[in-house]
Design a protein around this motif. Structure first.
Motif, PDB file in Angstrom:
ATOM      1  N   GLY A  47       0.807  -1.210   0.000  1.00 35.75           N
ATOM      2  CA  GLY A  47       0.000   0.000   0.000  1.00 35.75           C
ATOM      3  C   GLY A  47       0.839   1.259   0.000  1.00 35.75           C
ATOM      4  O   GLY A  47       2.067   1.225  -0.009  1.00 35.75           O
ATOM      5  N   THR A  48       0.116   2.373   0.007  1.00 35.25           N
ATOM      6  CA  THR A  48       0.727   3.689   0.071  1.00 35.25           C
ATOM      7  C   THR A  48       0.130   4.406   1.270  1.00 35.25           C
ATOM      8  O   THR A  48      -1.076   4.344   1.489  1.00 35.25           O
ATOM      9  CB  THR A  48       0.419   4.482  -1.214  1.00 35.25           C
ATOM     10  OG1 THR A  48       0.933   3.763  -2.328  1.00 35.25           O
ATOM     11  CG2 THR A  48       1.035   5.855  -1.195  1.00 35.25           C
ATOM     12  N   SER A  49       0.947   5.078   2.009  1.00 39.86           N
ATOM     13  CA  SER A  49       0.499   5.764   3.214  1.00 39.86           C
ATOM     14  C   SER A  49      -0.676   6.687   2.916  1.00 39.86           C
ATOM     15  O   SER A  49      -0.650   7.475   1.977  1.00 39.86           O
ATOM     16  CB  SER A  49       1.659   6.585   3.785  1.00 39.86           C
ATOM     17  OG  SER A  49       1.286   7.186   4.983  1.00 39.86           O
ATOM     18  N   ILE A  51      -3.631   5.891   1.771  1.00 34.38           N
ATOM     19  CA  ILE A  51      -4.555   5.399   0.748  1.00 34.38           C
ATOM     20  C   ILE A  51      -4.961   3.978   1.119  1.00 34.38           C
ATOM     21  O   ILE A  51      -4.104   3.118   1.332  1.00 34.38           O
ATOM     22  CB  ILE A  51      -3.919   5.427  -0.659  1.00 34.38           C
ATOM     23  CG1 ILE A  51      -3.559   6.866  -1.030  1.00 34.38           C
ATOM     24  CG2 ILE A  51      -4.856   4.818  -1.690  1.00 34.38           C
ATOM     25  CD1 ILE A  51      -2.824   7.006  -2.334  1.00 34.38           C
ATOM     26  N   VAL A  54      -5.141  -1.202  -2.187  1.00 31.53           N
ATOM     27  CA  VAL A  54      -3.859  -1.865  -2.393  1.00 31.53           C
ATOM     28  C   VAL A  54      -3.902  -2.603  -3.729  1.00 31.53           C
ATOM     29  O   VAL A  54      -4.953  -2.691  -4.361  1.00 31.53           O
ATOM     30  CB  VAL A  54      -3.548  -2.826  -1.224  1.00 31.53           C
ATOM     31  CG1 VAL A  54      -3.374  -2.061   0.076  1.00 31.53           C
ATOM     32  CG2 VAL A  54      -4.617  -3.889  -1.081  1.00 31.53           C
ATOM     33  N   ILE A  70       2.864  -0.991  -6.086  1.00 35.68           N
ATOM     34  CA  ILE A  70       2.578  -0.160  -4.921  1.00 35.68           C
ATOM     35  C   ILE A  70       1.331   0.691  -5.144  1.00 35.68           C
ATOM     36  O   ILE A  70       1.194   1.342  -6.177  1.00 35.68           O
ATOM     37  CB  ILE A  70       3.769   0.793  -4.644  1.00 35.68           C
ATOM     38  CG1 ILE A  70       5.074   0.000  -4.491  1.00 35.68           C
ATOM     39  CG2 ILE A  70       3.524   1.665  -3.425  1.00 35.68           C
ATOM     40  CD1 ILE A  70       5.124  -0.924  -3.327  1.00 35.68           C
ATOM     41  N   GLY A  71       0.454   0.712  -4.139  1.00 37.21           N
ATOM     42  CA  GLY A  71      -0.697   1.610  -4.141  1.00 37.21           C
ATOM     43  C   GLY A  71      -1.929   1.022  -4.779  1.00 37.21           C
ATOM     44  O   GLY A  71      -2.031  -0.187  -4.983  1.00 37.21           O
ATOM     45  N   PRO A  72      -2.883   1.889  -5.127  1.00 36.31           N
ATOM     46  CA  PRO A  72      -4.176   1.437  -5.662  1.00 36.31           C
ATOM     47  C   PRO A  72      -4.071   1.057  -7.139  1.00 36.31           C
ATOM     48  O   PRO A  72      -4.630   1.705  -8.017  1.00 36.31           O
ATOM     49  CB  PRO A  72      -5.079   2.642  -5.448  1.00 36.31           C
ATOM     50  CG  PRO A  72      -4.151   3.815  -5.535  1.00 36.31           C
ATOM     51  CD  PRO A  72      -2.842   3.336  -4.942  1.00 36.31           C
ATOM     52  N   ILE A  88       3.267   1.707 -10.518  1.00 39.90           N
ATOM     53  CA  ILE A  88       2.507   2.691  -9.732  1.00 39.90           C
ATOM     54  C   ILE A  88       1.252   3.144 -10.475  1.00 39.90           C
ATOM     55  O   ILE A  88       0.511   3.976  -9.980  1.00 39.90           O
ATOM     56  CB  ILE A  88       3.375   3.909  -9.349  1.00 39.90           C
ATOM     57  CG1 ILE A  88       3.982   4.552 -10.587  1.00 39.90           C
ATOM     58  CG2 ILE A  88       4.442   3.495  -8.343  1.00 39.90           C
ATOM     59  CD1 ILE A  88       4.735   5.848 -10.319  1.00 39.90           C
TER      60      ILE A  88
END
Length: 112
Positions: A47-49, A51, A54, A70-72, A88
């Motif tokens: 994940g990303t801080s 948000i 995932v 990483i992230g959405p 990303i």
């Protein structure tokens, strides 16, 4: 053996293989991984801080050694992520993506 983090809460599809006994693999507990995928060593699906969303991987996805997703991010079906890539942004179906940040370098004939 290990040194990886693969929580039981992660939704990992049937037939998916986490290579090399999961050495260095880190998977967020809310990650969704489709069926018949291959996750190589030292891969992070995280994940990303700040948000909540995932990574979500479709079916038949191959993630090369040392790649980070990483992230959405949504990775489509029948995708290959190259070793060391940093994903990303979303990757559509039937593609090969490589680089930092990852870019699609090839699509199937039907996608072009």
């Amino acid at each position: 053996m290990g040194g990886g983090v693969i929580p039981y809460q992660a939704d990992i599809g049937e037939g998916t293989v986490i290579g090399y006994q999961g050495i260095g693999v880190v998977i967020h507990k809310r990650c969704v991984i489709g069926e018949n995928c291959h996750i190589s060593q030292n891969v992070t699906l995280g994940g990303t801080s700040g948000i909540y969303e995932v990574p979500v991987l479709g079916d038949n996805v191959t993630v090369g050694a040392g790649a980070n997703i990483i992230g959405p991010v949504h990775v489509g079906n029948n995708v290959e992520i190259g070793a060391g890539a940093v994903v990303i942004r979303d990757i559509p179906d039937n593609c090969i993506a490589v680089g930092v940040p990852a870019k699609v370098i090839k699509k199937s004939e039907s996608e072009q």
